[in-house]
Scaffold this active site. Structure first.
Site, PDB file in Angstrom:
ATOM      1  CG  HIS A 148      28.384  42.500  24.930  1.00  0.00           C
ATOM      2  ND1 HIS A 148      29.237  42.087  25.844  1.00  0.00           N
ATOM      3  CD2 HIS A 148      27.641  41.093  25.268  1.00  0.00           C
ATOM      4  CE1 HIS A 148      29.408  40.599  26.197  1.00  0.00           C
ATOM      5  NE2 HIS A 148      28.357  39.759  26.026  1.00  0.00           N
ATOM      6  CB  CYS A 179      27.692  37.760  23.007  1.00  0.00           C
ATOM      7  SG  CYS A 179      26.009  37.894  23.922  1.00  0.00           S
TER       8      CYS A 179
END
Length: 499
Positions: free
Chosen positions: A154, A162
């Site tokens: 992202h 992430c």
């Protein structure tokens, strides 16, 4: 001819996006891909020009590769020969955890392995600008009892498990995935590695407890590098299997289950021969490097993830952490290009290494022994001598004693009595690094809690492909002592006040 191809590719991109909007009423995946302004940003013309030069179509399939240690994300795209070629490499703004696979929910680990990304995993309404779900856990992870969810690639440069890019980068990556889906690709493969699977890195990390897992996923890496095709991935006996086909004499294709015994299967002969040759070469080179004394990777206790040096060099107290590039002092000497995209002020770079010394035992190939802390012996107490000396007994000292100021008795008492202990808070604050700004709660929380509701007017980000390589030099007419003018959305403007 190239100009005509470029115009045709641009027109195709716009037409496919419009078609996606018209079809949104009958396909939920098209809704997620086409009806959001951020998700509909076109592929930048500069990147389309690169596709034309590399004989690629705009809507041909893509493949994504991630490398933690190098902090890089690669986009590979299929050319007209049917093989995948490298289109572009993006520096990763922030990844979290350690080198190694994700094991359980909340361990802050970014996953490693092979994952499949479908249109349903693309999130145009991400709280982190744009994102796509890695698909962790896959069947292999589940067979080992590993837990975790909503592990994303992202924007926002903020990560707790992430791979975080800048908003401009994820907008470009998202557009490439969107076009591949519009071109008919049902899913694209994500390959996540701890580092580039070279003999040098395998020798460097030879004593890491994750090495058996890394050797297993290296086989998939070898399949891709030998064939330049997306390797077919299956699972059995809690391990990865690549490019399996029906065994000779079998009447049906093999059926794989991650926790069950492997069925009889084969591998295409030409692929198997090439893989064996590559693996033999890599093993021999790794052994040669070890014999030459290649040092084992440093112990970096307490480091949370990494950051590419192009970003770390421009962040106050920036550090690459577990990524290559060194600390902030060393980064200052790099001649780095302009950072690809803006970074929010809440970015939290990796901490400096607590213990970066390689273990002697590791260098010898033996497991590292636990270290036992030993209390340091207290420093001897120093007592001042109050007896005056000829050197210190000047005119004003003698005069003071005659008038009764600072007599020898007081001096002795003061010197022999240790002063009261002062609080060590000030001293501790000097020795510890100043705290870094933490992200706000919505930003630092795991992406699994992100709302899927977009802002009414989403901010669009300029393409990183069109970003100039370096900031323009200041004008000769600039008034001495004045600050140069920078764009409001530039990277340098975010931290200008903190320099």
């Amino acid at each position: 001819m190239i100009n005509r191809s470029l115009v045709r590719a641009l027109f195709t991109s716009a037409a496919l996006a419009a078609a996606g909007v018209m079809l949104a009423g009958c396909n939920s995946d098209d809704i997620s891909l086409a009806t959001n302004a951020k998700a509909n940003q076109p592929v930048p013309p500069k990147l389309i020009q690169t596709m034309v030069e590399k004989d690629m179509d705009l809507n041909s399939p893509i493949l994504v590769r991630l490398f933690k240690q190098e902090a890089e994300l690669e986009i590979w795209k299929q050319d007209r020969s049917g093989r995948f070629a490298l289109l572009k490499t993006y520096p990763i703004c922030r990844w979290s955890g350690d080198l190694g696979p994700k094991v359980r929910e909340g361990d802050r680990q970014a996953p490693e392995g092979f994952y499949s990304i479908s249109p349903a995993q693309m999130n145009p309404q991400s709280a982190y600008y744009l994102s796509f779900n890695t698909g962790y856990p896959n069947a292999f992870d589940k067979a080992l009892g590993r837990t975790g969810s909503q592990l994303m690639v992202h924007g926002d440069c903020s990560s707790r498990g992430c791979y975080a890019m800048t908003d401009e980068q994820i907008a470009e990556i998202y557009s490439l995935g969107r076009e591949s889906f519009f071109g008919g690709q049902k899913s694209f493969q994500l390959q996540a590695y701890p580092f580039k699977m070279t003999p040098a890195n395998m020798a460097k990390h030879r004593n890491n407890p994750n090495m058996p897992f890394w050797k297993m996923i290296k086989e998939g890496n070898d399949h891709f590098e030998v064939t330049r095709q997306e390797p077919k991935v299956d699972f059995c006996e809690k391990k990865y299997v690549f490019d399996a086909i029906r065994a000779p004499g079998a009447t049906r294709d093999p059926v794989f289950e991650a926790s069950s015994r492997c069925p009889a299967y084969a591998m295409p002969e030409e692929v198997a021969d090439a893989i064996r040759e590559k693996q033999a070469t890599d093993i021999a080179e790794t052994a040669r490097l070890v014999a030459r004394g290649t040092p084992v990777a440093r112990t970096n206790t307490g480091i949370d993830g990494g950051m590419h040096r192009v970003f770390a060099a421009r962040v106050p107290e920036g550090n690459t952490g577990l990524s290559e590039g060194g600390d902030s002092q060393g980064l200052a000497s790099f001649a780095l290009p302009r950072a690809p995209g803006t970074i929010p002020s809440h970015v939290n770079p990796p901490k400096a290494a607590v213990d970066s010394r390689p273990s002697n035992n590791l260098l010898m190939g033996a497991p590292e022994e636990p270290r036992i802390a030993v209390a340091a012996a207290p420093a001897p107490t120093r007592v001042a001598n109050a007896a005056p000396t000829a050197q210190n007994d000047g005119f004003f000292s003698g005069l003071a004693r005659k008038v009764g100021i600072g007599g020898s008795a007081d001096a002795t008492a003061t010197a022999s009595t240790p002063p009261p202990a002062k609080p060590r808070a000030t001293e501790a604050r000097r020795s510890e690094p100043p705290p870094r700004p933490e992200a706000s709660v919505p930003k630092t929380s795991a992406p699994k809690h992100e709302p899927r509701q977009a802002a009414s007017r989403p901010q669009l980000k300029p393409s990183v492909s069109d970003t100039p390589a370096a900031a323009p030099a200041p004008s000769p007419a600039q008034v001495a002592g004045s600050a140069p003018i920078v764009q409001s959305n530039s990277f340098d403007s975010r931290f200008g006040a903190m320099k």
